[in-house]
Design a protein around this motif. Structure first.
Motif, PDB file in Angstrom:
ATOM      1  N   ARG A  39     -52.428  37.935 -25.599  1.00 39.94           N
ATOM      2  CA  ARG A  39     -53.616  38.759 -25.846  1.00 39.94           C
ATOM      3  C   ARG A  39     -54.218  39.272 -24.552  1.00 39.94           C
ATOM      4  NH1 ARG A  39     -56.645  34.630 -29.824  1.00 39.94           N
ATOM      5  NH2 ARG A  39     -55.607  33.241 -28.373  1.00 39.94           N
ATOM      6  N   ASP A  40     -54.073  38.500 -23.470  1.00 41.08           N
ATOM      7  CA  ASP A  40     -54.641  38.890 -22.181  1.00 41.08           C
ATOM      8  C   ASP A  40     -53.575  38.748 -21.107  1.00 41.08           C
ATOM      9  OD1 ASP A  40     -56.054  39.349 -19.896  1.00 41.08           O
ATOM     10  OD2 ASP A  40     -57.507  37.743 -20.170  1.00 41.08           O
ATOM     11  N   THR A  41     -52.948  39.854 -20.767  1.00 41.57           N
ATOM     12  CA  THR A  41     -51.856  39.820 -19.793  1.00 41.57           C
ATOM     13  C   THR A  41     -52.357  39.790 -18.350  1.00 41.57           C
ATOM     14  OG1 THR A  41     -51.713  42.243 -19.847  1.00 41.57           O
ATOM     15  CG2 THR A  41     -50.266  41.018 -21.344  1.00 41.57           C
ATOM     16  N   SER A  42     -53.681  39.775 -18.162  1.00 40.97           N
ATOM     17  CA  SER A  42     -54.227  39.766 -16.807  1.00 40.97           C
ATOM     18  C   SER A  42     -54.575  38.369 -16.320  1.00 40.97           C
ATOM     19  CB  SER A  42     -55.489  40.644 -16.734  1.00 40.97           C
ATOM     20  OG  SER A  42     -56.534  40.083 -17.511  1.00 40.97           O
ATOM     21  N   LYS A  43     -54.575  37.372 -17.220  1.00 43.02           N
ATOM     22  CA  LYS A  43     -55.001  36.039 -16.790  1.00 43.02           C
ATOM     23  C   LYS A  43     -53.949  35.389 -15.899  1.00 43.02           C
ATOM     24  CE  LYS A  43     -53.893  33.829 -21.250  1.00 43.02           C
ATOM     25  NZ  LYS A  43     -54.506  33.070 -22.366  1.00 43.02           N
ATOM     26  N   PRO A  44     -54.358  34.390 -15.105  1.00 45.31           N
ATOM     27  CA  PRO A  44     -53.464  33.792 -14.108  1.00 45.31           C
ATOM     28  C   PRO A  44     -52.140  33.300 -14.674  1.00 45.31           C
ATOM     29  CG  PRO A  44     -55.719  33.050 -13.747  1.00 45.31           C
ATOM     30  CD  PRO A  44     -55.732  33.835 -15.024  1.00 45.31           C
ATOM     31  N   GLU A  45     -52.171  32.674 -15.855  1.00 39.40           N
ATOM     32  CA  GLU A  45     -50.931  32.155 -16.438  1.00 39.40           C
ATOM     33  C   GLU A  45     -49.936  33.285 -16.698  1.00 39.40           C
ATOM     34  OE1 GLU A  45     -53.984  31.658 -17.531  1.00 39.40           O
ATOM     35  OE2 GLU A  45     -54.309  29.579 -18.184  1.00 39.40           O
ATOM     36  N   ALA A  46     -50.472  34.447 -17.096  1.00 37.59           N
ATOM     37  CA  ALA A  46     -49.619  35.601 -17.348  1.00 37.59           C
ATOM     38  C   ALA A  46     -49.024  36.131 -16.052  1.00 37.59           C
ATOM     39  CB  ALA A  46     -50.412  36.696 -18.053  1.00 37.59           C
ATOM     40  N   GLN A  47     -49.805  36.109 -15.009  1.00 34.58           N
ATOM     41  CA  GLN A  47     -49.319  36.601 -13.719  1.00 34.58           C
ATOM     42  C   GLN A  47     -48.185  35.742 -13.178  1.00 34.58           C
ATOM     43  OE1 GLN A  47     -50.375  39.630 -12.437  1.00 34.58           O
ATOM     44  NE2 GLN A  47     -51.286  39.620 -14.483  1.00 34.58           N
ATOM     45  N   VAL A  48     -48.268  34.443 -13.449  1.00 35.73           N
ATOM     46  CA  VAL A  48     -47.180  33.537 -13.046  1.00 35.73           C
ATOM     47  C   VAL A  48     -45.890  33.928 -13.763  1.00 35.73           C
ATOM     48  CG1 VAL A  48     -46.333  31.159 -13.179  1.00 35.73           C
ATOM     49  CG2 VAL A  48     -48.690  31.603 -12.478  1.00 35.73           C
ATOM     50  N   LEU A  49     -45.991  34.234 -15.041  1.00 33.84           N
ATOM     51  CA  LEU A  49     -44.815  34.628 -15.814  1.00 33.84           C
ATOM     52  C   LEU A  49     -44.206  35.926 -15.276  1.00 33.84           C
ATOM     53  CD1 LEU A  49     -45.997  33.832 -19.463  1.00 33.84           C
ATOM     54  CD2 LEU A  49     -44.428  32.502 -18.042  1.00 33.84           C
ATOM     55  N   LEU A  50     -45.065  36.865 -14.926  1.00 32.70           N
ATOM     56  CA  LEU A  50     -44.576  38.124 -14.362  1.00 32.70           C
ATOM     57  C   LEU A  50     -43.747  37.882 -13.109  1.00 32.70           C
ATOM     58  CD1 LEU A  50     -47.668  40.497 -14.749  1.00 32.70           C
ATOM     59  CD2 LEU A  50     -45.409  40.819 -15.793  1.00 32.70           C
ATOM     60  N   LYS A  51     -44.214  36.969 -12.263  1.00 38.44           N
ATOM     61  CA  LYS A  51     -43.498  36.651 -11.030  1.00 38.44           C
ATOM     62  C   LYS A  51     -42.158  35.980 -11.303  1.00 38.44           C
ATOM     63  CE  LYS A  51     -47.693  36.234  -8.236  1.00 38.44           C
ATOM     64  NZ  LYS A  51     -48.600  35.294  -7.511  1.00 38.44           N
ATOM     65  N   GLN A  52     -42.031  35.394 -12.498  1.00 45.40           N
ATOM     66  CA  GLN A  52     -40.773  34.736 -12.875  1.00 45.40           C
ATOM     67  C   GLN A  52     -39.818  35.690 -13.590  1.00 45.40           C
ATOM     68  OE1 GLN A  52     -42.578  31.534 -15.168  1.00 45.40           O
ATOM     69  NE2 GLN A  52     -42.218  30.074 -13.503  1.00 45.40           N
ATOM     70  N   GLY A  53     -40.214  36.951 -13.674  1.00 45.17           N
ATOM     71  CA  GLY A  53     -39.343  37.950 -14.268  1.00 45.17           C
ATOM     72  C   GLY A  53     -39.523  38.166 -15.752  1.00 45.17           C
ATOM     73  N   VAL A  54     -40.599  37.607 -16.311  1.00 42.66           N
ATOM     74  CA  VAL A  54     -40.879  37.779 -17.733  1.00 42.66           C
ATOM     75  C   VAL A  54     -41.630  39.090 -17.929  1.00 42.66           C
ATOM     76  CG1 VAL A  54     -42.101  36.836 -19.738  1.00 42.66           C
ATOM     77  CG2 VAL A  54     -40.968  35.287 -18.120  1.00 42.66           C
ATOM     78  N   GLU A  55     -41.154  39.918 -18.849  1.00 42.08           N
ATOM     79  CA  GLU A  55     -41.878  41.137 -19.213  1.00 42.08           C
ATOM     80  C   GLU A  55     -43.063  40.726 -20.087  1.00 42.08           C
ATOM     81  OE1 GLU A  55     -41.322  45.147 -21.989  1.00 42.08           O
ATOM     82  OE2 GLU A  55     -39.734  43.632 -21.884  1.00 42.08           O
ATOM     83  N   LEU A  56     -44.243  41.237 -19.809  1.00 40.67           N
ATOM     84  CA  LEU A  56     -45.417  40.866 -20.596  1.00 40.67           C
ATOM     85  C   LEU A  56     -45.964  42.078 -21.332  1.00 40.67           C
ATOM     86  CD1 LEU A  56     -47.531  38.381 -18.447  1.00 40.67           C
ATOM     87  CD2 LEU A  56     -46.304  37.921 -20.561  1.00 40.67           C
ATOM     88  N   VAL A  57     -46.267  41.887 -22.611  1.00 40.71           N
ATOM     89  CA  VAL A  57     -46.851  42.964 -23.408  1.00 40.71           C
ATOM     90  C   VAL A  57     -48.032  42.408 -24.210  1.00 40.71           C
ATOM     91  CG1 VAL A  57     -44.711  44.273 -23.612  1.00 40.71           C
ATOM     92  CG2 VAL A  57     -45.241  42.542 -25.319  1.00 40.71           C
TER      93      VAL A  57
END
Length: 309
Positions: A39-57
């Protein structure tokens, strides 16, 4: 070219566990590209996933249009729905689950893995009618089955972190930790390290898709009685404990009014007819072992988290 797996609840306990397990698995990390839904792709946990190569939507589970963007092109989908705690009569979980099922069918998803539970009202013969966070998941499972989407249903057990982070074990004036339940000492709780192990069961389903289509997988390490839970807690921590069976009204007074009846009946269901109706965990464990995984025992979980207890 890697297949896409869309994981709902990417920054939550269940979705997060699925993503970590896939990323760490030599086979699945090559087979799948992960698309995480949050629901919130800007939160810190989401940013960690982005750095691991996970596409976030982002996605609004009330909107099929936004779900199309999240699911389109996916080979597999992991779906977890969130209970509408405190909103009596809400059918949000049912609506969200049906919406994802409909979109998954339209998108041609080949494997929908749903975090499901049993129908408490049905399995208790109508004795327990106020556990919507179980019943609505069961109704979603039924809907998915009727839709024809190829699917597997992973049923998480009772979370181990309920005891370590939710205040369920209360320290008394005599320094003993009390566990109070409205059920007896022989009730069977199927415990799971939800953040550590849920992903293992989902990964096992992904690795053995043809075997588990249409099946229920019981995601739990073992059945534990309250006395065994406390005995192993004492063994690891050195703390004194006691189990107390309390009456219905006392138990309900421990939590917000909006949750009291639901959590009471949830625990009465665990005592009878049983969280999984007393069914064996052996087949689910065999599936896990075949995929190269092992469950985390309650004692191992406590040892790992000892410093924060």
């Amino acid at each position: 070219m890697s297949k896409i797996i869309t994981v709902f609840g990417a920054t939550g306990q269940q979705g997060g566990s699925v993503i970590r397990t896939i990323l760490q698995d030599e086979t699945l990390s090559k087979e799948f590209k992960i698309r995480g839904v949050s629901r919130d792709t800007s939160k810190p946990e989401a940013q960690v996933l982005l750095k691991q190569g996970v596409e976030l939507v982002p996605a609004d589970m009330n909107s099929k249009e936004s779900l199309v963007k999240a699911i389109q092109g996916s080979h597999s989908v992991f779906l977890v729905t969130t209970p509408a705690w405190g909103f009596a009569g809400s059918d949000a979980e049912l609506v969200h689950g049906k919406n994802v099922a409909d979109v998954a069918k339209e998108a041609g998803v080949q494997h929908l893995i749903f975090s499901s539970l049993l129908d408490v009202t049905k399995e208790s013969g109508g004795r327990l009618k106020h556990v919507p966070h179980f019943d609505q998941k069961a109704h979603v499972e039924q809907y998915i089955r009727s839709s024809g989407v190829p699917a597997t249903f992973v049923l998480p057990g009772y979370f181990m972190n309920n005891y370590t982070s939710s205040g369920m074990l209360r320290k008394g004036d005599d320094d003993a930790y009390t566990l109070a339940y409205p059920v007896g000492k022989d009730a069977q709780f199927p415990l799971i390290d939800i953040a550590g192990d849920l992903g293992k069961f989902v990964a096992a389903a992904l690795k053995n898709r043809s075997e588990v289509l249409g099946a229920q997988v019981f995601a739990a390490a073992d059945y534990y009685t309250p006395t065994r839970i406390l005995a192993e807690y004492e063994e690891v921590t050195g703390r004194k404990t006691r189990f107390v069976q309390v009456d219905i009204e006392t138990y309900k007074s421990f939590m917000p009014r909006s949750m009291g009846e639901e959590m009471l009946e949830n625990h009465l269901f665990i005592e009878s007819p049983g969280y999984y109706k007393g069914q064996s965990l052996q087949e689910s464990h065999a599936l896990l072992e075949k995929a190269g995984f092992q469950t985390t025992t309650w004692k191992a979980y406590l040892e790992r988290n000892k410093a924060s207890l």
